[in-house]
Each structure stands twice: as C-alpha cells, then as structure tokens.
Design an enzyme around this catalytic site. Structure first.
Site, PDB file in Angstrom:
ATOM      1  N   GLU A 468       0.805  -1.222   0.000  1.00 37.35           N
ATOM      2  CA  GLU A 468       0.000   0.000   0.000  1.00 37.35           C
ATOM      3  C   GLU A 468       0.841   1.277   0.000  1.00 37.35           C
ATOM      4  OE1 GLU A 468      -4.196  -1.113   1.875  1.00 37.35           O
ATOM      5  OE2 GLU A 468      -2.587  -1.383   3.336  1.00 37.35           O
ATOM      6  N   GLU A 536      -4.748  -9.716   0.180  1.00 41.11           N
ATOM      7  CA  GLU A 536      -5.503  -9.627   1.429  1.00 41.11           C
ATOM      8  C   GLU A 536      -6.975  -9.820   1.084  1.00 41.11           C
ATOM      9  OE1 GLU A 536      -4.772  -6.103   3.749  1.00 41.11           O
ATOM     10  OE2 GLU A 536      -2.595  -6.180   3.402  1.00 41.11           O
TER      11      GLU A 536
END
Length: 629
Positions: A468, A536
């Site tokens: 991220e 994820e």
C-alpha cells in the site's frame, strides 16, 4: 567519521558504516559444532543492557557512549524487547495514518518541492523519543584475534552505534539485519558497546504499517568472528529442466577481501547422505562451483518439502579447517505457463494468511516457540502459504518454512499508506517514494536487504515490493531489480491497481485488497494479462469469514484464479493486569490512552493474540482443506 543527528531528517542518509547485506548462512568452527547447533564464532549480546530514556532528542544523555561515562543512574532493559513495553514510552496503535497526524504538520522531504529539505523534522522534534543503550562485555576466547562484526537483527527505527567511544555507524531499516565491523576498536576485555535509538526518522514515512508503533532493539544482537578465510556470501542457484527430471546447480561464493592462501571445498548430499555433487578450489575473493547435474531430482513442494544438504569447508594452506558452512536448499520449478502460476508442473493454489509477528507479552519480539506454534497451526488448518506482512520476519522463520513446505511471499519493508490515502480517499499529492529521486536509494536498499539475506530459500515464491504505497518510478525500479537478480521467482505488488500507468512495469500478478468475487470474475472474464491472487481478503474482523465459499468456488471456474492470503493470522493485543479484577486480560488499540488510535482494528486475526483459535478458523480448515497442494 562523525555522526550527525541531521541524518534523521535526510531520506538520502539511511546507512552509514554498515556492511553489505548477505546470505543468512552461519559459519561453524567444525562439523561437531554443527551437530551441537552452537558456533564458537558467535557470541550473543542478548540480555541485560543499561538504558536511559528521553522524551525527545534535546533531552537525550549526550556522551553516554563514552567508556568512562557515569551510567550508574541508568535503568536495566532486556534485549530483545520494546521500549514501550518497559513502560518508558506511550503504547500506540494506528493503522493508515502517520502517528503524528493532527498533532504535528509534516510532509516528506523533497516531495512538495526540492527546497523542502525537512531540516529539523525529526532531529529537533519534541515528540521523538530516544533510547540510550549500553553494555559492557569481554570478548570470548574463540573470537579474539579475528575480524569481529556485530549483527543487529532488528532495531526500530534509527540507530547510531559506538564501540569503546568510537562511532561505528548508522542504520534505519527496522526489520532488516544491520551489520557493522567492530575490528578497529574491539579489545579482548572491558568493551563498551552503545546504541542510540530514535523512534522516528525519515524511515517513519516508509514504515507506516498497520501495527503498534514500537521502538528499541527488538530482535537479537550477536558478535560474529571471521577467520582469515571467510565466506561472506553464499548464493545457491538450483534450476530444474522443463521435463522436471533433472536439476542443475551452481554455487557462487563471495569470500572476504584478500583472503589468505587456502582452499574451499563443497559437497552436496541427499537425505540419505549420498553424494550428489562435490568440488574444491582455491580460496579467492569470488569462487564459483558448477554446473552440476542432478539426475532424478526430487522437487521441493508443500506436500514434499525435500531439501538437499550443501556444506562448505574452508581450509588454510596447511589443510587445517577454518570454518564450515552448512545450508539446506531445494530444487523446484516455478513459472508462468499460459498466464497460470505453475509449481513443478502443477497449478499453484495459495491457501494463505498474512502474518504479523506477535506475542501478547513481548509484542513483535517473538520467540522460537511462537514460530513453532504458528507452523503447527498452519499444518492443522491446511494453511500452505504465508505473506510476511509487511516487512522481513525473523531470519529463522524462513528456514522453518522451508522445512514445513510453506509457500512464502517475502515482503520488502515498505508501506507509505499515509502519504497517498487520506481519510479513505486516494490523494497522492505527497506520496513517497512515488517518482521522487531523493527517496529512490533508500527504497531500493530495502529491496536489496530483503533479497540478499533470503535468496537461498526454496519456500520463497514471490518477492513483494511492499504494501500500500501507491506506484511510481521508484517501485518500477524495485520491480526491475528483483527481476534482474532473480528470474526464478515472481514479483508481487497490489498498489499498482491504484495507478494503472505502471501496470506493465510492476508485478507479475494481478493483486488487490478485499476485491469482491463478482469483480474478480469480471477481471478474469476480460482476457486478463496476469493471474489473479488476493494479497488480502476475508478480513477477519469480529464474526467474519462468512462467504468464504464464494472465493473458493472461483478456483474450479478460473485457472488464472490462484487463491490468496487471509487478513490476518493473529490479533495484535497485549496482556495487561486489569485494574479492577486483577486478572490478566488482552487489551487492544485505544486501551492504552493512545490517541489518535484505530482501536480494536488491531484485533482482526484468525487467532486471538494468545494463539487461541477463533471460530473462524473452522471455516479456514474446511475450505482450505479442499485445495491443499
């Protein structure tokens, strides 16, 4: 060389005086030491250290590293461990925001304009706590009269090092090993090693992971001795022919500069002790063995984590053994075939979890017993893969995953979430590293640390660029670096989904956060260029993991859907004594008067922090049991 506190503010200074990253091999004095599992070339510095805490750099004890400094008023602290868990500093859990948001205005240096150097941002901050560590030691007999280095396996976040009053170096990659040469200043007895640890530096912009923000020397520290001929680095290159019947092996060694006269010999044996390959050569700065052919090669996989045993023996000119280096490795063939990930000729299905290192009493200073327990849970619940979110783990974990047949996504220590996402919105106006040249070297160095240390592990199938951090030229360069040094593995990075301009330069796989089954189908129905995996998914907050079948059903429908990693494996929570009942209870973010906080968002694991499984683990065991290769 004189240290400067201003290094804390400069993203271009991230290592000073550190030795190059190298393979995670251990050297022993003899084969007998290998059998005992103890090397006389290693002296642990774990245990009690003297310690003084300061709330900010201005209040730190100046000169504490001098041998004759009066440290009688110092406290005692355990290494490894976290400063916060010794009640010296505020415990704080935060997810995507930087810890100082809403309190101090900060933007990464050089991002808004080239004139913004960030001077004083951390070096003059009033909220940047400092830990001063010191320890006296005598050098054990086997280490004397040799080159001696010190290895710090993990220090958050920026560390300055002295020995006997001499400045040695600086480092700030918290989750990678930092090694320094102590030889010019080491003495046989009465040494004083000192470390000054700052909780924040420019590295804080690169380590914005969803976790408790700790500081201190939280992993092991050791001295290592090196004889006059020493294997600095070991690179094992096993490959397998397309028909999966024959292995080829090459081994490259980097010895110390200007090694003494001597020889290096290599043997490779199978699990029955039968010789597979052997060779010897003169000790020079670089030694290469191979190409060896291994007929009827046995391949490493989750179902059969078979490893061959390599051993190096270094001898001096008279034939006396100086050091012995053992290393177990595996042959396997991992590749994209028709845009499907294939391991040893079979489609790969990842039954994975994301795993923070965690212990409810010790935080991220976990123990060997914790790692053993985690692998047992993996086995019992059909978990065959782990993502090291979002940093390199303790070094033994990688060998343990080799032994257990756990597929690994080895993640670089990088997350800059707070620089591009604000209150849920994508807003990368001051994103780092982005395409900012002055942040390039620090980020690429983190990739190199990750690769060089763990390159020999068969369990690693993916090099992950981080987590991220949006996308830009720097991450594209990181991807190119991994592809250049290691064509046998794939690269992974989900953040390019946020910036499609780099889709053809970053990541061999399409990877997204918490994508819905419907959107995954839409991607796979649209003639995609890359296989899909969930880095994820199935966020296990509260009474979660419902609907897991909707993901598992995609496996039979789409060959290019290859599973993923559940978020996440274990809660981040800490044991405390309840003020009312006196009982030991688990407390989450926000329970420590930490503000701002993301509260119990740290409690999103399949396991409670004390490693008690949650009911959701039953779903994992059932559905992952259907595809467990």
């Amino acid at each position: 060389m004189e240290p400067s506190i201003n290094w804390l503010d400069d993203p271009q200074v991230f290592r000073v005086g550190t030795l190059p990253a190298h393979s995670d091999h251990r050297a022993y004095r003899s084969g007998e030491e290998i059998e005992r599992g103890v090397s006389s070339y290693i002296q642990s510095l774990d245990g009690d250290w003297q310690f003084q805490y300061a709330k900010n750099p201005a209040d730190r004890p100046v000169g504490f590293f001098e041998p004759d400094y009066d440290r009688d008023h110092f406290f005692t602290i355990q290494v490894p461990g976290h400063i916060e868990l010794e009640n010296f500093s505020q415990i704080h859990y935060i997810n995507t925001l930087y810890p100082w948001e809403g309190k101090v205005y900060r933007r990464p240096a050089y991002v808004l304009n080239d004139a913004d150097t960030g001077a004083g941002m951390f070096s003059a901050a009033d909220n940047n706590c400092v830990g001063a560590y010191a320890k006296r030691f005598d050098l054990e007999e086997p280490l004397r009269n040799k080159r001696v280095t010190v290895q710090f396996d993990g220090v958050e976040q920026a560390m300055y090092l002295w020995l006997n009053g001499h400045f040695v170096g600086y480092a700030e990659d918290s989750f990678s090993q930092s090694e320094f040469d102590l030889t010019p200043y080491i003495q046989d007895t009465d040494n004083v090693i000192a470390v000054e640890v700052f909780k924040q530096s420019t590295a804080a912009f690169l380590e914005d992971q969803d976790m408790f923000r700790f500081s201190g020397i939280f992993r092991s520290v050791r001295l290592t001795a090196q004889p006059e001929i020493h294997v600095n680095d070991l690179a094992i290159h096993p490959t397998v022919t397309a028909d999966l019947t024959t292995g080829h092996l090459a081994v490259t060694l980097q010895l110390n500069d200007h090694p003494a006269a001597g020889t290096v010999s290599l043997t490779v044996t199978d699990d029955r002790g039968e010789m597979v390959a052997e060779a010897s050569g003169k000790a020079t700065e670089q030694v290469r063995f191979g190409d060896f052919e291994v007929a009827n090669v046995r391949l490493w996989s989750h179902s059969d984590p078979y490893r061959y045993h390599l051993q190096l023996t270094v001898r001096d000119a008279d034939g006396a053994v100086l050091e012995v280096v053992p290393y177990d490795f595996g042959f396997r063939r991992f590749e994209l075939v028709d845009k499907v990930m294939m391991l040893n000729g079979e489609r790969l299905i990842l039954n994975g979890v994301n795993r923070h290192e965690w212990n409810p009493d010790r935080g991220r200073a976990i123990t060997q017993a914790d790692m053993v327990a985690d692998l047992q849970v993996f086995k019992e619940n059909n978990i065959n893969a782990v993502r090291t979110c979002h940093y390199p783990d303790q070094i033994p974990w990688y060998t343990m995953c080799d032994e257990a047949g756990i597929y690994m996504m080895a993640e670089t220590n990088l997350e800059t979430h707070g620089s591009w996402q604000k209150m849920g919105a994508v807003e990368p106006s001051y994103n780092v590293p982005g395409s900012v040249s002055k942040w390039r070297d620090a980020v690429l160095d983190r990739a190199k640390n990750n690769y060089e240390v763990f390159k020999n592990h068969p369990s690693i199938l993916f090099w992950s660029l981080g987590n991220e951090s949006y996308a830009g030229e720097v991450l594209a360069e990181m991807n190119a670096y991994y592809k250049r040094v290691d064509p046998t593995r794939l690269t992974h990075y989900e953040g390019v989904y946020r910036n499609r301009a780099y889709a053809d330069q970053i990541s061999d796989v399409e990877s997204r956060m918490y994508e819905t089954p419907e959107n995954i189908k839409a991607y796979l129905d649209d003639h995609p260029e890359k296989p899909f995996l969930n880095c994820e998914y199935m966020h296990d907050m509260g009474n979660s993991l419902g609907g897991m079948a909707s993901y598992v059903n995609l496996i039979d429908q789409y060959p290019m859907y290859q599973g993923g990693f559940i978020w996440d494996y274990i809660d981040q929570a800490l044991y405390v004594t309840d003020e009312v009942t006196g009982n030991r209870v688990l407390r989450y973010g926000g329970d420590f008067d930490d503000r701002h906080s993301d509260y119990d968002f740290s409690g999103d694991g399949l396991m409670f922090a004390n490693r008690q499984p949650k009911p959701a683990m039953q779903e994992v065991r059932y559905y992952y049991g259907q595809y467990n290769n």
